[in-house]
Design an enzyme around this catalytic site. Structure first.
Site, mmCIF file in Angstrom:
data_model
loop_
_atom_site.group_PDB
_atom_site.id
_atom_site.type_symbol
_atom_site.label_atom_id
_atom_site.label_comp_id
_atom_site.label_asym_id
_atom_site.label_seq_id
_atom_site.Cartn_x
_atom_site.Cartn_y
_atom_site.Cartn_z
ATOM 1 N N GLU A 1 0.851 -5.679 40.122
ATOM 2 C CA GLU A 1 0.096 -6.198 41.258
ATOM 3 C C GLU A 1 1.000 -6.176 42.481
ATOM 4 O O GLU A 1 2.123 -6.688 42.440
ATOM 5 C CB GLU A 1 -0.377 -7.632 41.008
ATOM 6 C CG GLU A 1 -1.613 -7.719 40.163
ATOM 7 C CD GLU A 1 -2.187 -9.128 40.139
ATOM 8 O OE1 GLU A 1 -1.652 -10.015 40.831
ATOM 9 O OE2 GLU A 1 -3.157 -9.343 39.413
ATOM 10 N N ASP B 1 -2.428 -18.904 47.895
ATOM 11 C CA ASP B 1 -1.086 -18.827 47.325
ATOM 12 C C ASP B 1 -0.304 -20.103 47.559
ATOM 13 O O ASP B 1 -0.479 -20.788 48.565
ATOM 14 C CB ASP B 1 -0.334 -17.640 47.941
ATOM 15 C CG ASP B 1 -0.933 -16.316 47.522
ATOM 16 O OD1 ASP B 1 -0.852 -16.005 46.325
ATOM 17 O OD2 ASP B 1 -1.497 -15.608 48.373
#
Length: 248
Positions: free
Chosen positions: A36, A47
């Site tokens: 990723e 995040d």
């Protein structure tokens, strides 16, 4: 997109710079079932602190979207390991959906996960991705009901990414029970492979999730933290961490 039992490393493109990211990917390639690659964004709300800071470092160092495609293109000269871009929708919107996906495909990208694109608003995006030959990956969380999980699976052409916990990304001491409950439901409902991420930082996390039926396990913050500490010199430390996670 990847074989069962895979570890899927996540790195942020351009942290600390594009050449270092490429070096890190090449070093981790032998351990990875897929990779990723995060696209830096100024407001990475999904995040946690560790990955947010990696986005900010990359942007502060002048990251441009074309650099992510350069990284993938250069990586493709050495490896065929699948690469999934993990991005927020804004960079795609600014570039234009078809332009973004066409350039991604031309560089060698295999799949894309748009963190803030709900599956019910993704029909047009998914159709264009299919036309451009890019596989789609969607997120499912512990509170995702079975009916929605089925829709997510139907819209997915890559793999279903199971978020192991509520909230943002980040390494945790333990994988919560809700993650295993979600994994069991997903294995019952989904026809696609499933990978579990958010919070994975230890060997026992990887072992228990794979034992419970995950096809792959994503590790991000534990690696990005090393880059934040070691910068361009992170390569051997990243390899050591991945070997620890795999029990090598």
């Amino acid at each position: 997109m990847f074989k069962d039992g895979s570890l899927i490393p996540y790195l942020t493109a351009g942290d600390p710079d594009k050449q270092s990211t490429l070096n890190f990917l090449l070093a981790l390639d032998e351990y990875a079932g897929a990779i990723e690659l995060g696209i830096p964004f100024s407001d990475p709300i999904a995040d946690g602190k560790t990955i947010q800071e990696s986005h900010y470092r990359a942007l502060k160092n002048g990251f441009k979207l074309r650099e992510a495609f350069w990284i993938v293109k250069e990586f493709r000269r050495h490896s065929s390991t699948p690469i999934v871009l993990m991005t927020y929708y804004n960079p795609i919107y600014r570039a234009g959906v078809r332009n973004f996906l066409a350039e991604a495909k031309a560089s060698g990208v295999d799949g894309i996960l748009v963190v803030d694109l709900p599956v019910f608003h993704a029909k047009e995006f998914t159709e264009i991705a299919r036309e451009e030959g890019i596989k789609t990956v969607f997120l499912a969380a512990p509170n995702t009901p079975d009916e929605r999980l089925k829709v997510i699976d139907d819209m997915t052409t890559g793999f279903v990414y199971l978020v192991s916990l509520y909230g943002t990304t980040g390494a945790r001491e333990e994988i919560p029970k809700t993650a295993y409950d979600l994994l069991r439901r997903a294995k019952r409902i989904c026809r696609n492979k499933v990978a579990v991420g958010f919070g994975v930082s230890k060997r026992e996390h990887v072992v228990s999730l794979l034992k419970e039926g995950a096809n792959g396990v994503v590790v991000g913050s534990a690696l990005v933290k090393i880059i934040g500490e070691k910068g361009r010199e992170a390569t051997e430390f990243l390899k050591k961490k991945v070997e620890e996670l795999l029990g090598i």
